[in-house]
Motif scaffolding. Sequence first.
Motif, PDB file in Angstrom:
ATOM      1  N   UNK A   1       0.781  -1.207  -0.075  1.00  0.00           N
ATOM      2  CA  UNK A   1      -0.004   0.125  -0.172  1.00  0.00           C
ATOM      3  C   UNK A   1       0.864   1.300  -0.008  1.00  0.00           C
ATOM      4  N   UNK A   2       0.739   2.100  -0.909  1.00  0.00           N
ATOM      5  CA  UNK A   2       1.256   3.391  -1.088  1.00  0.00           C
ATOM      6  C   UNK A   2       0.655   4.479  -0.378  1.00  0.00           C
ATOM      7  N   UNK A   3      -0.545   4.631  -0.541  1.00  0.00           N
ATOM      8  CA  UNK A   3      -1.484   5.871   0.062  1.00  0.00           C
ATOM      9  C   UNK A   3      -1.228   5.996   1.579  1.00  0.00           C
ATOM     10  N   UNK A   4      -1.114   6.950   2.089  1.00  0.00           N
ATOM     11  CA  UNK A   4      -1.162   6.797   3.663  1.00  0.00           C
ATOM     12  C   UNK A   4      -2.644   7.116   4.034  1.00  0.00           C
ATOM     13  N   UNK A   5      -2.978   6.615   5.255  1.00  0.00           N
ATOM     14  CA  UNK A   5      -4.357   6.411   5.679  1.00  0.00           C
ATOM     15  C   UNK A   5      -4.942   7.866   5.464  1.00  0.00           C
ATOM     16  N   UNK A   6      -4.131   9.097   5.632  1.00  0.00           N
ATOM     17  CA  UNK A   6      -5.093  10.326   5.458  1.00  0.00           C
ATOM     18  C   UNK A   6      -5.676  10.389   4.239  1.00  0.00           C
ATOM     19  N   UNK A   7      -5.193  10.087   3.173  1.00  0.00           N
ATOM     20  CA  UNK A   7      -5.753   9.918   1.836  1.00  0.00           C
ATOM     21  C   UNK A   7      -6.881   9.398   1.719  1.00  0.00           C
ATOM     22  N   UNK A   8      -7.072   8.181   2.172  1.00  0.00           N
ATOM     23  CA  UNK A   8      -8.332   7.260   2.169  1.00  0.00           C
ATOM     24  C   UNK A   8      -9.381   7.787   2.941  1.00  0.00           C
ATOM     25  N   UNK A   9      -8.779   8.750   4.050  1.00  0.00           N
ATOM     26  CA  UNK A   9      -9.893   9.514   4.939  1.00  0.00           C
ATOM     27  C   UNK A   9     -10.437  10.551   4.222  1.00  0.00           C
ATOM     28  N   UNK A  10      -9.393  11.268   3.538  1.00  0.00           N
ATOM     29  CA  UNK A  10      -9.857  12.587   2.759  1.00  0.00           C
ATOM     30  C   UNK A  10     -10.852  12.215   1.790  1.00  0.00           C
ATOM     31  N   UNK A  11     -10.420  11.224   0.965  1.00  0.00           N
ATOM     32  CA  UNK A  11     -11.355  10.721  -0.352  1.00  0.00           C
ATOM     33  C   UNK A  11     -12.753  10.494   0.316  1.00  0.00           C
ATOM     34  N   UNK A  12     -12.873   9.757   1.603  1.00  0.00           N
ATOM     35  CA  UNK A  12     -14.128   9.065   1.888  1.00  0.00           C
ATOM     36  C   UNK A  12     -14.859  10.477   2.483  1.00  0.00           C
ATOM     37  N   UNK A  13     -14.265  11.321   3.076  1.00  0.00           N
ATOM     38  CA  UNK A  13     -15.027  12.559   3.772  1.00  0.00           C
ATOM     39  C   UNK A  13     -15.635  13.404   2.638  1.00  0.00           C
ATOM     40  N   UNK A  14     -14.783  13.496   1.418  1.00  0.00           N
ATOM     41  CA  UNK A  14     -15.181  14.334   0.322  1.00  0.00           C
ATOM     42  C   UNK A  14     -16.470  13.519  -0.327  1.00  0.00           C
ATOM     43  N   UNK A  15     -16.140  12.227  -0.559  1.00  0.00           N
ATOM     44  CA  UNK A  15     -17.501  11.583  -1.392  1.00  0.00           C
ATOM     45  C   UNK A  15     -18.536  11.629  -0.260  1.00  0.00           C
ATOM     46  N   UNK A  16     -18.401  11.592   1.097  1.00  0.00           N
ATOM     47  CA  UNK A  16     -19.538  11.410   1.716  1.00  0.00           C
ATOM     48  C   UNK A  16     -20.272  12.865   1.931  1.00  0.00           C
ATOM     49  N   UNK A  17     -19.402  14.124   1.738  1.00  0.00           N
ATOM     50  CA  UNK A  17     -20.054  15.352   1.819  1.00  0.00           C
ATOM     51  C   UNK A  17     -20.937  15.468   0.686  1.00  0.00           C
ATOM     52  N   UNK A  18     -20.446  14.949  -0.731  1.00  0.00           N
ATOM     53  CA  UNK A  18     -21.132  14.986  -1.837  1.00  0.00           C
ATOM     54  C   UNK A  18     -22.546  14.128  -1.761  1.00  0.00           C
ATOM     55  N   UNK A  19     -22.303  13.062  -1.667  1.00  0.00           N
ATOM     56  CA  UNK A  19     -23.431  12.063  -1.261  1.00  0.00           C
ATOM     57  C   UNK A  19     -24.651  12.331  -0.289  1.00  0.00           C
ATOM     58  N   UNK A  20     -24.059  13.128   0.935  1.00  0.00           N
ATOM     59  CA  UNK A  20     -25.247  13.425   1.742  1.00  0.00           C
ATOM     60  C   UNK A  20     -25.644  14.700   1.568  1.00  0.00           C
ATOM     61  N   UNK A  21     -25.072  15.601   0.632  1.00  0.00           N
ATOM     62  CA  UNK A  21     -25.533  16.976   0.514  1.00  0.00           C
ATOM     63  C   UNK A  21     -26.975  17.047  -0.237  1.00  0.00           C
ATOM     64  N   UNK A  22     -27.761  18.001   0.121  1.00  0.00           N
ATOM     65  CA  UNK A  22     -28.970  18.129  -0.727  1.00  0.00           C
ATOM     66  C   UNK A  22     -28.479  19.031  -1.818  1.00  0.00           C
ATOM     67  N   UNK A  23     -27.721  19.709  -2.017  1.00  0.00           N
ATOM     68  CA  UNK A  23     -27.156  20.329  -3.126  1.00  0.00           C
ATOM     69  C   UNK A  23     -25.697  19.837  -3.447  1.00  0.00           C
ATOM     70  N   UNK A  24     -25.691  18.883  -4.153  1.00  0.00           N
ATOM     71  CA  UNK A  24     -24.459  17.938  -4.310  1.00  0.00           C
ATOM     72  C   UNK A  24     -23.581  18.771  -5.367  1.00  0.00           C
ATOM     73  N   UNK A  25     -24.206  19.586  -6.139  1.00  0.00           N
ATOM     74  CA  UNK A  25     -23.223  20.401  -7.157  1.00  0.00           C
ATOM     75  C   UNK A  25     -22.732  21.411  -6.488  1.00  0.00           C
ATOM     76  N   UNK A  26     -23.252  22.056  -5.467  1.00  0.00           N
ATOM     77  CA  UNK A  26     -22.528  23.033  -4.584  1.00  0.00           C
ATOM     78  C   UNK A  26     -21.348  22.463  -4.025  1.00  0.00           C
ATOM     79  N   UNK A  27     -21.451  21.510  -3.458  1.00  0.00           N
ATOM     80  CA  UNK A  27     -20.378  20.760  -2.867  1.00  0.00           C
ATOM     81  C   UNK A  27     -19.140  20.499  -3.731  1.00  0.00           C
ATOM     82  N   UNK A  28     -19.561  19.927  -5.019  1.00  0.00           N
ATOM     83  CA  UNK A  28     -18.475  19.533  -5.954  1.00  0.00           C
ATOM     84  C   UNK A  28     -17.857  20.899  -6.310  1.00  0.00           C
TER      85      UNK A  28
END
Length: 134
Positions: free
Chosen positions: A1-28
């Motif tokens: 594994x090359x990616x440090x854990x913070x990278x996976x956490x960051x990607x999950x946070x961003x994806x979660x923010x988008x999925x859970x947002x009312x206005x996904x486009x604004x988050x993007x």
Amino acid sequence: MYAPEWMFDNAKIIAGEIVNAQDRGTIIQIHRGKMDLTQEELSRIMRLRRETISRIEHGKVTPTLSFIHTFSGIATLMEAVRSYRSMNRAVEYLYFIRIGAELGVPRDYVVSIVDTAVKNYDRKRKKAIRYLER
């Protein structure tokens, strides 16, 4: 594994923010701004039309889970490149290709992402230095 854990956490946070947002486009749009990318640059990296990015950001099109997954990986990969660049570490394509694969970013997107992240980082750095020299 090359990616440090913070990278996976960051990607999950961003994806979660988008999925859970009312206005996904604004988050993007907010995350695209944090990456310092224009719609044109993001569309080139993701191999989509600029109009598609615009329609997603303005809520006319709902982003697919595949788009969200790739977008969050791109955002995280760009942050990683900026982080490495800020520490004066060498930005090696092969290393970031491996990290990109772990984040679900298609291999053929990575060079474009790295080049754009380095260009944007260097531009901002030069601007900051000019400001401080006044």
